[in-house]
Design a protein around this motif. Sequence first.
Motif, PDB file in Angstrom:
ATOM      1  N   ARG A   1     -73.135  21.461 -28.837  1.00  0.00           N
ATOM      2  CA  ARG A   1     -73.067  21.730 -29.704  1.00  0.00           C
ATOM      3  C   ARG A   1     -71.573  22.469 -29.655  1.00  0.00           C
ATOM      4  NH1 ARG A   1     -71.769  26.043 -32.697  1.00  0.00           N
ATOM      5  NH2 ARG A   1     -72.786  27.404 -31.640  1.00  0.00           N
ATOM      6  N   ARG A   2     -71.112  22.908 -28.942  1.00  0.00           N
ATOM      7  CA  ARG A   2     -70.114  23.685 -28.277  1.00  0.00           C
ATOM      8  C   ARG A   2     -69.451  23.167 -28.056  1.00  0.00           C
ATOM      9  NH1 ARG A   2     -70.654  30.263 -27.954  1.00  0.00           N
ATOM     10  NH2 ARG A   2     -72.755  30.814 -28.526  1.00  0.00           N
ATOM     11  N   ALA A   3     -68.700  22.149 -26.862  1.00  0.00           N
ATOM     12  CA  ALA A   3     -67.982  21.825 -26.706  1.00  0.00           C
ATOM     13  C   ALA A   3     -67.870  20.708 -27.450  1.00  0.00           C
ATOM     14  CB  ALA A   3     -68.360  21.256 -25.239  1.00  0.00           C
ATOM     15  N   GLY A   4     -68.431  20.558 -28.266  1.00  0.00           N
ATOM     16  CA  GLY A   4     -68.496  19.509 -29.669  1.00  0.00           C
ATOM     17  C   GLY A   4     -68.750  17.527 -28.053  1.00  0.00           C
ATOM     18  N   VAL A   5     -69.470  17.632 -27.934  1.00  0.00           N
ATOM     19  CA  VAL A   5     -69.423  16.331 -27.359  1.00  0.00           C
ATOM     20  C   VAL A   5     -71.105  15.529 -27.153  1.00  0.00           C
ATOM     21  CG1 VAL A   5     -67.933  16.888 -24.887  1.00  0.00           C
ATOM     22  CG2 VAL A   5     -69.983  16.918 -24.767  1.00  0.00           C
TER      23      VAL A   5
ATOM     24  N   GLY B   1     -59.413  26.711 -35.772  1.00  0.00           N
ATOM     25  CA  GLY B   1     -59.715  25.071 -35.024  1.00  0.00           C
ATOM     26  C   GLY B   1     -60.904  25.335 -34.788  1.00  0.00           C
ATOM     27  N   ARG B   2     -62.145  25.814 -34.867  1.00  0.00           N
ATOM     28  CA  ARG B   2     -63.464  25.685 -34.541  1.00  0.00           C
ATOM     29  C   ARG B   2     -64.028  24.736 -36.147  1.00  0.00           C
ATOM     30  NH1 ARG B   2     -65.670  30.121 -34.232  1.00  0.00           N
ATOM     31  NH2 ARG B   2     -66.583  30.015 -35.947  1.00  0.00           N
ATOM     32  N   GLU B   3     -63.548  25.110 -36.951  1.00  0.00           N
ATOM     33  CA  GLU B   3     -64.122  24.730 -38.720  1.00  0.00           C
ATOM     34  C   GLU B   3     -62.970  24.324 -38.596  1.00  0.00           C
ATOM     35  OE1 GLU B   3     -62.854  28.248 -41.034  1.00  0.00           O
ATOM     36  OE2 GLU B   3     -64.911  29.442 -40.327  1.00  0.00           O
TER      37      GLU B   3
ATOM     38  N   LEU C   1     -64.239  18.032 -38.699  1.00  0.00           N
ATOM     39  CA  LEU C   1     -64.088  16.447 -38.621  1.00  0.00           C
ATOM     40  C   LEU C   1     -64.963  15.685 -38.049  1.00  0.00           C
ATOM     41  CD1 LEU C   1     -60.718  17.127 -36.871  1.00  0.00           C
ATOM     42  CD2 LEU C   1     -60.744  15.348 -38.252  1.00  0.00           C
ATOM     43  N   MET C   2     -65.987  16.428 -37.530  1.00  0.00           N
ATOM     44  CA  MET C   2     -67.517  15.741 -37.293  1.00  0.00           C
ATOM     45  C   MET C   2     -68.339  15.284 -38.368  1.00  0.00           C
ATOM     46  SD  MET C   2     -68.362  18.266 -33.918  1.00  0.00           S
ATOM     47  CE  MET C   2     -70.373  17.170 -33.278  1.00  0.00           C
ATOM     48  N   GLU C   3     -68.074  16.229 -39.590  1.00  0.00           N
ATOM     49  CA  GLU C   3     -69.216  15.723 -40.199  1.00  0.00           C
ATOM     50  C   GLU C   3     -67.925  14.949 -41.812  1.00  0.00           C
ATOM     51  OE1 GLU C   3     -69.004  20.076 -42.192  1.00  0.00           O
ATOM     52  OE2 GLU C   3     -70.697  20.327 -40.865  1.00  0.00           O
TER      53      GLU C   3
END
Length: 163
Positions: free
Chosen positions: A68-72, A153-155, A160-162
């Motif tokens: 989750r934190r790494a976005g992978v 940046g995180r938000e 983009l993931m959503e």
Amino acid sequence: MSDGTDRAARRRRRQLTTAVKDALRDLNIQLSLLNRRFGGRIELRDVDWTCLDLINRHGPLSPTELARRAGVHPATLTGILDRMQKRGWIVRERDPGSPDRRAVTLRGVRERNAELFQVFSGMNTRMDELCEHYSEAELEVIADFLRRTGVAGRESAEDLMEA
């Protein structure tokens, strides 16, 4: 006169905001290059280095939390973890507190941190020298700006993931 002054002030603010955004884009490029070269020195891919840094800074972490934190994707994370473990950067430890016997936590091998510090010593020295030119109040503003930029940046990445 006031309308012209207000218009000039708005234009100047837009110009300064654009200059900040441009500087952040340049910084992103330079940090990406630095991270790529850094990863090459310690034989880690960019994403591997990102995951290792997250584990070292926020760990121990579960693989789910790291993904989750790494976005992978979790499936991608398995390969990353295999590479990092094979090279001795992390260990997978069984989570004794979990009812799931397969549950593991990821921990960085702290004994290897000296290698990381040595490779990053040039950047750390340059950052120390750079910060010497700012007052404590200015450093507080810079640190606040960078923290807020990180949140933005995180938000944005989450958006983009959503999508």
